[in-house]
Scaffold this motif. Structure first.
Motif, PDB file in Angstrom:
ATOM      1  N   LEU A   1       6.788  11.401  19.536  1.00  0.00           N
ATOM      2  CA  LEU A   1       7.889  12.323  20.434  1.00  0.00           C
ATOM      3  C   LEU A   1       8.669  13.062  19.583  1.00  0.00           C
ATOM      4  O   LEU A   1       9.229  12.794  18.256  1.00  0.00           O
ATOM      5  CB  LEU A   1       8.816  10.983  20.771  1.00  0.00           C
ATOM      6  CG  LEU A   1       9.901  11.447  21.562  1.00  0.00           C
ATOM      7  CD1 LEU A   1       9.782  12.375  22.679  1.00  0.00           C
ATOM      8  CD2 LEU A   1      10.892  10.230  22.097  1.00  0.00           C
ATOM      9  N   ARG A   2       8.897  14.412  19.714  1.00  0.00           N
ATOM     10  CA  ARG A   2       9.672  15.282  19.096  1.00  0.00           C
ATOM     11  C   ARG A   2      11.098  15.208  19.657  1.00  0.00           C
ATOM     12  O   ARG A   2      11.441  15.829  20.702  1.00  0.00           O
ATOM     13  CB  ARG A   2       9.258  16.922  19.467  1.00  0.00           C
ATOM     14  CG  ARG A   2       8.070  17.007  18.793  1.00  0.00           C
ATOM     15  CD  ARG A   2       7.541  18.445  18.892  1.00  0.00           C
ATOM     16  NE  ARG A   2       8.531  19.362  18.173  1.00  0.00           N
ATOM     17  CZ  ARG A   2       8.473  19.816  17.010  1.00  0.00           C
ATOM     18  NH1 ARG A   2       7.682  19.295  16.015  1.00  0.00           N
ATOM     19  NH2 ARG A   2       9.403  20.506  16.518  1.00  0.00           N
ATOM     20  N   LEU A   3      12.079  14.879  18.818  1.00  0.00           N
ATOM     21  CA  LEU A   3      13.526  14.703  19.009  1.00  0.00           C
ATOM     22  C   LEU A   3      14.194  15.597  17.773  1.00  0.00           C
ATOM     23  O   LEU A   3      15.233  15.382  17.617  1.00  0.00           O
ATOM     24  CB  LEU A   3      13.918  13.330  19.072  1.00  0.00           C
ATOM     25  CG  LEU A   3      13.640  12.563  20.189  1.00  0.00           C
ATOM     26  CD1 LEU A   3      13.945  11.172  19.879  1.00  0.00           C
ATOM     27  CD2 LEU A   3      13.709  12.976  21.534  1.00  0.00           C
ATOM     28  N   THR A   4      13.361  16.517  17.291  1.00  0.00           N
ATOM     29  CA  THR A   4      14.019  17.390  16.359  1.00  0.00           C
ATOM     30  C   THR A   4      14.320  18.920  16.961  1.00  0.00           C
ATOM     31  O   THR A   4      13.759  19.122  18.046  1.00  0.00           O
ATOM     32  CB  THR A   4      12.935  17.357  15.112  1.00  0.00           C
ATOM     33  OG1 THR A   4      13.390  18.120  14.022  1.00  0.00           O
ATOM     34  CG2 THR A   4      11.641  18.072  15.455  1.00  0.00           C
ATOM     35  N   LEU A   5      14.769  19.627  16.228  1.00  0.00           N
ATOM     36  CA  LEU A   5      15.032  20.806  16.771  1.00  0.00           C
ATOM     37  C   LEU A   5      14.576  22.085  15.823  1.00  0.00           C
ATOM     38  O   LEU A   5      15.091  22.344  14.974  1.00  0.00           O
ATOM     39  CB  LEU A   5      16.801  21.138  16.806  1.00  0.00           C
ATOM     40  CG  LEU A   5      17.285  22.599  17.183  1.00  0.00           C
ATOM     41  CD1 LEU A   5      16.623  22.667  18.535  1.00  0.00           C
ATOM     42  CD2 LEU A   5      18.761  22.746  17.198  1.00  0.00           C
ATOM     43  N   ASP A   6      13.464  22.479  16.363  1.00  0.00           N
ATOM     44  CA  ASP A   6      12.888  23.584  15.546  1.00  0.00           C
ATOM     45  C   ASP A   6      12.391  24.732  16.399  1.00  0.00           C
ATOM     46  O   ASP A   6      11.899  25.935  15.965  1.00  0.00           O
ATOM     47  CB  ASP A   6      11.553  23.043  14.850  1.00  0.00           C
ATOM     48  CG  ASP A   6      10.981  23.735  13.685  1.00  0.00           C
ATOM     49  OD1 ASP A   6      12.043  24.587  13.008  1.00  0.00           O
ATOM     50  OD2 ASP A   6      10.006  23.752  13.523  1.00  0.00           O
ATOM     51  N   THR A   7      12.258  24.650  17.777  1.00  0.00           N
ATOM     52  CA  THR A   7      11.671  25.707  18.493  1.00  0.00           C
ATOM     53  C   THR A   7      12.625  25.643  19.939  1.00  0.00           C
ATOM     54  O   THR A   7      13.396  24.900  20.274  1.00  0.00           O
ATOM     55  CB  THR A   7      10.420  25.417  19.168  1.00  0.00           C
ATOM     56  OG1 THR A   7      10.327  24.232  19.908  1.00  0.00           O
ATOM     57  CG2 THR A   7       9.332  25.253  18.015  1.00  0.00           C
ATOM     58  N   ALA A   8      12.380  26.795  20.705  1.00  0.00           N
ATOM     59  CA  ALA A   8      13.123  26.815  22.125  1.00  0.00           C
ATOM     60  C   ALA A   8      12.835  25.476  23.003  1.00  0.00           C
ATOM     61  O   ALA A   8      13.814  24.959  23.731  1.00  0.00           O
ATOM     62  CB  ALA A   8      12.907  28.054  22.748  1.00  0.00           C
ATOM     63  N   GLU A   9      11.585  25.158  22.800  1.00  0.00           N
ATOM     64  CA  GLU A   9      11.104  23.883  23.688  1.00  0.00           C
ATOM     65  C   GLU A   9      11.959  22.683  23.279  1.00  0.00           C
ATOM     66  O   GLU A   9      12.290  21.819  23.944  1.00  0.00           O
ATOM     67  CB  GLU A   9       9.761  23.807  23.576  1.00  0.00           C
ATOM     68  CG  GLU A   9       8.823  24.976  24.241  1.00  0.00           C
ATOM     69  CD  GLU A   9       8.607  26.300  23.512  1.00  0.00           C
ATOM     70  OE1 GLU A   9       7.635  26.859  23.787  1.00  0.00           O
ATOM     71  OE2 GLU A   9       9.158  25.901  22.223  1.00  0.00           O
ATOM     72  N   ASP A  10      11.988  22.515  21.961  1.00  0.00           N
ATOM     73  CA  ASP A  10      12.826  21.376  21.232  1.00  0.00           C
ATOM     74  C   ASP A  10      14.238  21.720  21.894  1.00  0.00           C
ATOM     75  O   ASP A  10      14.729  20.427  22.147  1.00  0.00           O
ATOM     76  CB  ASP A  10      12.770  21.480  20.016  1.00  0.00           C
ATOM     77  CG  ASP A  10      11.448  21.085  19.151  1.00  0.00           C
ATOM     78  OD1 ASP A  10      10.648  20.740  19.915  1.00  0.00           O
ATOM     79  OD2 ASP A  10      11.247  21.703  18.280  1.00  0.00           O
ATOM     80  N   PHE A  11      14.882  22.557  22.037  1.00  0.00           N
ATOM     81  CA  PHE A  11      16.217  22.792  22.358  1.00  0.00           C
ATOM     82  C   PHE A  11      16.464  22.409  23.803  1.00  0.00           C
ATOM     83  O   PHE A  11      17.435  21.879  24.084  1.00  0.00           O
ATOM     84  CB  PHE A  11      16.554  24.412  22.021  1.00  0.00           C
ATOM     85  CG  PHE A  11      18.282  24.636  22.414  1.00  0.00           C
ATOM     86  CD1 PHE A  11      19.258  23.994  21.556  1.00  0.00           C
ATOM     87  CD2 PHE A  11      18.554  25.368  23.480  1.00  0.00           C
ATOM     88  CE1 PHE A  11      20.372  24.214  22.032  1.00  0.00           C
ATOM     89  CE2 PHE A  11      19.716  25.534  24.028  1.00  0.00           C
ATOM     90  CZ  PHE A  11      20.648  24.860  23.176  1.00  0.00           C
TER      91      PHE A  11
END
Length: 232
Positions: free
Chosen positions: A180-190
Motif C-alpha cells: 500500500l502506497r501512503l507516501t507522496l511521490d506522484t500526482a496519484e499519491d497526492f
C-alpha cells in the motif's frame, strides 16, 4: 522542493495546509521525541521550507542537497543530538505510534540501528530509522562513496556482519500491508493522501494508521488510484 516526479510536493496543500505541515503535526504527537528539526537544503527553492519551519515552531538546518548523510550528521552535531530518528518529508500520513515503537525497540535491543523498512510489512510511507550520531560519524569516516552519502543509512545495513548491529521491527497483522502506497511521490499519491485527510482529519486530526486502513477498506476505489505507481 525539486522532486523529479512531483516538484514542490511537500508544499502542496491539503485542507489549506502544506503536506509537510500536516506531517509535522503528526510527528509532534510522538511521545518519545525531544525535538523536531527539519534538515533541508541550501537550494534557494527550499527557502519556503525554512520559512514554514519557523511558522510552525520547529528548528531548521540547511545543508548539502546531494550529500544527505552530511546534512543529517551536521544537523545532529549543530543541535547536540545524540540519537537520530530519521523520517523523510514525503510521509505525511506517518503514524506517531510507529515512531514511538521504533524508539522503544532501539533502547530495548541496544543495537546500532533500528528500522521497519529492511523487511517490508508496514505500508510504504511509515518508514522510521533510529541510530546514534556516533554511528553516523563512524560511517562518514569510513566511506566517501556517493551512494552512501546520498542514502544516509545504506552503509550501515550493508555492513551489519562486520561493523554494525541492527534490528527490524515488523507490523502487527492488522497493520501489515507492505504494498500500500501512503507516501507522496506522484500526482496519484497526492490524490490518495488528499482523499484520506479530507475524510478523516476534520473529525479526528490525530487519526492513525488503523483509521487509514479502515477507510481504504471501505473505499477500495481510492486505494486503486496509485496501485500502479512504481516505488523508487
Amino acid at each position: 522542493m525539486t522532486s523529479s516526479r512531483l516538484p514542490g510536493k511537500v508544499m502542496k496543500p491539503v485542507l489549506g495546509k502544506p503536506t509537510l505541515e500536516l506531517m509535522i503535526e503528526r510527528v509532534k504527537q510522538a511521545a518519545s521525541l525531544n525535538d523536531i528539526i527539519l534538515a533541508t537544503t541550501t537550494n534557494r527553492d527550499d527557502d519556503c521550507l525554512e520559512e514554514l519551519a519557523g511558522q510552525i515552531g520547529i528548528k531548521c538546518y540547511r545543508g548539502s542537497e546531494d550529500d544527505v548523510l552530511d546534512r543529517v550528521l551536521r544537523t545532529a552535531q549543530t543541535n547536540d543530538i545524540d540519537i537520530i530518528v530519521e523520517l523523510t518529508g514525503d510521509c505525511p500520513l506517518i503514524d506517531p505510534a510507529i515512531i514511538d515503537c521504533a524508539i522503544e525497540a532501539y533502547f530495548e535491543t541496544g543495537v546500532d540501528y533500528v528500522s521497519n523498512s529492511l523487511i517490508s510489512s508496514y505500508p510504504i510511507g511509515m518508514g522510521v530509522q533510529v541510530f546514534a550520531r556516533k554511528i553516523l560519524e563512524d560511517v562518514a569516516r569510513r566511506t566517501d562513496a556517493p551512494d552512501d552519502h546520498e542514502h544516509v543509512s545504506l552503509f550501515i545495513y550493508r555492513n551489519t556482519e562486520d561493523l554494525y548491529s541492527l534490528h527490524n521491527f515488523t507490523a502487527p497483522d492488522e497493520l501489515t500491508d507492505p504494498y500500500l502506497r501512503l507516501t507522496l511521490d506522484t500526482a496519484e499519491d497526492f490524490e490518495v493522501i488528499s482523499r484520506i485527510f479530507e475524510a478523516l482529519y476534520p473529525d479526528n486530526p490525530a487519526f492513525g494508521l488503523t483509521d487509514t486502513l479502515a477507510f481504504l477498506k471501505a473505499n477500495p476505489e481510492i486505494r486503486k488510484i496509485n496501485d500502479n505507481v512504481d516505488q523508487r
